[in-house]
Design a protein around this motif. Structure first.
Motif, PDB file in Angstrom:
ATOM      1  N   ILE A   2     -12.756  -0.022 101.935  1.00  0.00           N
ATOM      2  CA  ILE A   2     -13.249  -1.042 101.005  1.00  0.00           C
ATOM      3  C   ILE A   2     -13.832  -2.184 101.828  1.00  0.00           C
ATOM      4  O   ILE A   2     -13.105  -2.853 102.575  1.00  0.00           O
ATOM      5  CB  ILE A   2     -12.110  -1.573 100.101  1.00  0.00           C
ATOM      6  N   LEU A   3     -15.151  -2.381 101.715  1.00  0.00           N
ATOM      7  CA  LEU A   3     -15.786  -3.507 102.400  1.00  0.00           C
ATOM      8  C   LEU A   3     -15.635  -4.719 101.488  1.00  0.00           C
ATOM      9  O   LEU A   3     -16.198  -4.765 100.396  1.00  0.00           O
ATOM     10  CB  LEU A   3     -17.267  -3.197 102.667  1.00  0.00           C
ATOM     11  N   GLY A   4     -14.825  -5.702 101.908  1.00  0.00           N
ATOM     12  CA  GLY A   4     -14.544  -6.871 101.074  1.00  0.00           C
ATOM     13  C   GLY A   4     -13.326  -6.623 100.204  1.00  0.00           C
ATOM     14  O   GLY A   4     -13.441  -6.315  99.015  1.00  0.00           O
ATOM     15  N   GLY A   5     -12.135  -6.744 100.784  1.00  0.00           N
ATOM     16  CA  GLY A   5     -10.911  -6.381 100.055  1.00  0.00           C
ATOM     17  C   GLY A   5     -10.206  -7.546  99.380  1.00  0.00           C
ATOM     18  O   GLY A   5      -9.305  -7.333  98.571  1.00  0.00           O
ATOM     19  N   SER A   6     -10.609  -8.794  99.662  1.00  0.00           N
ATOM     20  CA  SER A   6      -9.781  -9.929  99.231  1.00  0.00           C
ATOM     21  C   SER A   6     -10.216 -10.554  97.909  1.00  0.00           C
ATOM     22  O   SER A   6      -9.512 -11.405  97.370  1.00  0.00           O
ATOM     23  CB  SER A   6      -9.771 -10.999 100.325  1.00  0.00           C
ATOM     24  N   GLY A   7     -11.358 -10.156  97.357  1.00  0.00           N
ATOM     25  CA  GLY A   7     -11.842 -10.752  96.109  1.00  0.00           C
ATOM     26  C   GLY A   7     -11.304 -10.028  94.886  1.00  0.00           C
ATOM     27  O   GLY A   7     -10.321  -9.279  94.962  1.00  0.00           O
ATOM     28  N   GLY A   8     -11.967 -10.244  93.758  1.00  0.00           N
ATOM     29  CA  GLY A   8     -11.494  -9.661  92.506  1.00  0.00           C
ATOM     30  C   GLY A   8     -11.514  -8.145  92.518  1.00  0.00           C
ATOM     31  O   GLY A   8     -10.497  -7.479  92.271  1.00  0.00           O
ATOM     32  N   VAL A   9     -12.671  -7.545  92.820  1.00  0.00           N
ATOM     33  CA  VAL A   9     -12.776  -6.085  92.801  1.00  0.00           C
ATOM     34  C   VAL A   9     -11.881  -5.484  93.886  1.00  0.00           C
ATOM     35  O   VAL A   9     -11.154  -4.514  93.651  1.00  0.00           O
ATOM     36  CB  VAL A   9     -14.241  -5.624  93.006  1.00  0.00           C
ATOM     37  N   GLY A  10     -11.908  -6.071  95.083  1.00  0.00           N
ATOM     38  CA  GLY A  10     -11.150  -5.527  96.208  1.00  0.00           C
ATOM     39  C   GLY A  10      -9.649  -5.502  95.936  1.00  0.00           C
ATOM     40  O   GLY A  10      -8.995  -4.476  96.146  1.00  0.00           O
ATOM     41  N   THR A  11      -9.108  -6.616  95.445  1.00  0.00           N
ATOM     42  CA  THR A  11      -7.647  -6.679  95.245  1.00  0.00           C
ATOM     43  C   THR A  11      -7.196  -5.675  94.187  1.00  0.00           C
ATOM     44  O   THR A  11      -6.098  -5.127  94.279  1.00  0.00           O
ATOM     45  CB  THR A  11      -7.183  -8.094  94.832  1.00  0.00           C
ATOM     46  N   PHE A  12      -8.051  -5.413  93.201  1.00  0.00           N
ATOM     47  CA  PHE A  12      -7.696  -4.399  92.207  1.00  0.00           C
ATOM     48  C   PHE A  12      -7.837  -2.994  92.806  1.00  0.00           C
ATOM     49  O   PHE A  12      -6.940  -2.150  92.666  1.00  0.00           O
ATOM     50  CB  PHE A  12      -8.576  -4.515  90.948  1.00  0.00           C
ATOM     51  N   ALA A  13      -8.967  -2.745  93.495  1.00  0.00           N
ATOM     52  CA  ALA A  13      -9.244  -1.391  94.010  1.00  0.00           C
ATOM     53  C   ALA A  13      -8.182  -0.959  95.023  1.00  0.00           C
ATOM     54  O   ALA A  13      -7.754   0.206  95.015  1.00  0.00           O
ATOM     55  CB  ALA A  13     -10.639  -1.352  94.640  1.00  0.00           C
ATOM     56  N   ILE A  14      -7.742  -1.870  95.880  1.00  0.00           N
ATOM     57  CA  ILE A  14      -6.688  -1.517  96.856  1.00  0.00           C
ATOM     58  C   ILE A  14      -5.479  -0.968  96.111  1.00  0.00           C
ATOM     59  O   ILE A  14      -4.947   0.096  96.442  1.00  0.00           O
ATOM     60  CB  ILE A  14      -6.229  -2.762  97.670  1.00  0.00           C
ATOM     61  N   GLN A  15      -5.035  -1.706  95.084  1.00  0.00           N
ATOM     62  CA  GLN A  15      -3.805  -1.326  94.385  1.00  0.00           C
ATOM     63  C   GLN A  15      -3.956   0.001  93.643  1.00  0.00           C
ATOM     64  O   GLN A  15      -3.051   0.830  93.649  1.00  0.00           O
ATOM     65  CB  GLN A  15      -3.416  -2.421  93.396  1.00  0.00           C
ATOM     66  N   MET A  16      -5.114   0.196  92.991  1.00  0.00           N
ATOM     67  CA  MET A  16      -5.301   1.434  92.244  1.00  0.00           C
ATOM     68  C   MET A  16      -5.317   2.635  93.200  1.00  0.00           C
ATOM     69  O   MET A  16      -4.672   3.657  92.952  1.00  0.00           O
ATOM     70  CB  MET A  16      -6.588   1.393  91.426  1.00  0.00           C
ATOM     71  N   LEU A  17      -6.042   2.498  94.318  1.00  0.00           N
ATOM     72  CA  LEU A  17      -6.147   3.624  95.262  1.00  0.00           C
ATOM     73  C   LEU A  17      -4.815   3.913  95.935  1.00  0.00           C
ATOM     74  O   LEU A  17      -4.460   5.066  96.188  1.00  0.00           O
ATOM     75  CB  LEU A  17      -7.228   3.317  96.305  1.00  0.00           C
ATOM     76  N   LYS A  18      -4.041   2.870  96.222  1.00  0.00           N
ATOM     77  CA  LYS A  18      -2.704   3.098  96.807  1.00  0.00           C
ATOM     78  C   LYS A  18      -1.802   3.792  95.788  1.00  0.00           C
ATOM     79  O   LYS A  18      -1.041   4.689  96.138  1.00  0.00           O
ATOM     80  CB  LYS A  18      -2.079   1.786  97.284  1.00  0.00           C
TER      81      LYS A  18
END
Ligand code: NDP
Length: 375
Positions: free
Chosen positions: A189-205
């Motif tokens: 994920i390029l750019g993990g700390s914003g709105g999309v990134g913080t959600f995408a990290i959690q869903m993928l984990k």
């Protein structure tokens, strides 16, 4: 017109309420933060189709798109969506209400609405061509709405829908990921700390993927707490160097854009169905500058050329685009209530502080989401 307004509402809904105005933040022209205006006299939303619901807004989430739209970004495409036959004068979108995320309570249902009833607690991502959530009430199609997670407050719930449905569109619909096919996948994920990134990290984990993230050094702990397995600091120098030393990836979600396209696709596993999905696309700029028809032609030509260029190297190039999606929000709600995904609220503002909330989003460096509490 007050009585025709009431008549129209009675055509498609059972309600006999006849309120015609409500408080809202509106803009009357495009510009910088000073175009935001509070009014107690915004038009009360009308149920125009029998599948629509009126939601009383408790909390509204902001996105970078709101800053763009305040300045007129996407105006050509949005006015085509609102008025496909081009019958109205230009400027007919004003007074325009911004705010794409809503958490609230159903106040009224159209006659065909089956899955919701009055007083249900719901959340939704509002399509950009509709009036937004920085208001006491908003009208939505029932298929855009979902019952909100019981484990979240309205403020927390309003931090999720727009970024979550965008991530869903990019990762699931475009990227082909599902809860049962992520186990051995390496995702960047390029750019993990914003709105999309913080959600995408959690869903993928939650789906069992291995997740590598780029962010500022001061966000490393923050993204690790959300589940990131490997973190690369983009402020320390060109990220393509440390990323290039890692095992190759199955999918890249690009929240950053700019020059990332020049190097990111070489980080993918070739000839194995791997995909680069970028959320930063010239789609709306093209239609703003060239008009809708030529802009769409230009867009189609650009994406086709890029896709082909990368396909011959064995990797897929795709654009990710937000799409309203109530059923996806249902699945996301279940993940939230199961404790797999939490809301990441960066800062909250009261309804009187909407300009300050825009200021905050406009300054960037988000660590999750900015939310306005309406009532
Ligand atoms: P946010 O503003 O919430 O987050 C952006 C994050 O990126 C910030 O945390 C910022 O923090 C970080 N960042 C900035 N520069 C870099 C960099 N070079 N490398 C790594 N991280 C960086 O945005 P969203 O998550 O809401 O949206 C992400 C992007 O996706 C936006 O460009 C948005 O417009 C786009 N988008 C597109 C959609 C579509 O339909 N195509 C829908 C939704 C979003 P810091 O600066 O402190 O590092």
């Amino acid at each position: 017109s007050v009585s025709s307004h009431g008549m129209q509402r009675r055509l498609f809904s059972r309600s006999s309420r006849c309120r015609t105005i409500m408080p809202a933040w509106v803009i009357d022209k495009y510009g910088s933060n000073d175009v935001l205006r509070f009014t107690r006299n915004a038009a009360f939303p009308i149920i125009n189709y029998p599948n629509e619901v009126i939601v009383k807004v408790f909390a509204a989430g902001l996105n970078p798109l709101d800053i763009g739209m305040r300045g007129g970004y996407g105006a050509a495409t949005m006015s085509m969506k609102r008025d496909p036959l081009n019958m109205k004068q230009s400027g007919s979108e004003f007074p325009l209400i911004l705010g794409r995320d809503v958490s609230g309570v159903i106040m009224e249902c159209g006659l065909d609405v089956k899955y919701f009833r009055e007083r249900d607690e719901v959340w939704a991502a509002i399509p950009p061509w509709k009036q937004g959530s920085l208001a006491e009430f908003v009208v939505l199609s029932a298929n855009e709405v979902s019952h909100k997670p019981k484990s979240l407050s309205h403020t927390e719930a309003a931090a999720i829908p727009y970024v979550a449905t965008t991530a869903w569109s990019a990762l699931v619909n475009t990227g082909g990921l599902r809860k049962d096919n992520c186990a051995n996948k390496r995702i960047l994920i390029l750019g993990g700390s914003g709105g999309v990134g913080t959600f995408a990290i959690q869903m993928l984990k939650a789906w069992g993927a291995h997740v590598t993230v780029t962010c500022s050094q001061n966000a490393e702990r923050f993204v690790r707490e959300l589940g990131a397995d490997h973190v690369v600091d983009y402020t320390a120098g060109p990220v393509e160097e440390p990323l290039g030393e890692l095992e190759k990836f199955d999918l890249i979600l690009d929240n950053i854009g700019g020059d990332t396209e020049r190097w990111a696709l070489s980080l993918l596993k070739p000839w194995s169905g791997s995909k680069y999905v970028t959320l930063v696309t010239p789609f709306l700029q093209n239609t703003d500058s060239l008009g809708v028809a030529d802009g769409m032609m230009q867009t189609a030509a650009t994406v086709a050329t890029k896709a082909l260029k990368h396909l011959v190297k064995g990797v897929h190039y795709r654009w990710g685009l937000f799409a309203p999606n109530g059923p996806a929000l249902d699945e996301i709600r279940d993940m939230v209530d199961a404790g797999q995904i939490r809301a990441v609220v960066d800062e909250t503002f009261s309804f009187s502080q909407v300009p300050q909330a825009f200021d905050k989003v406009e300054k960037g460096h988000a660590r999750g989401k900015t939310v306005v509490e309406i009532s």
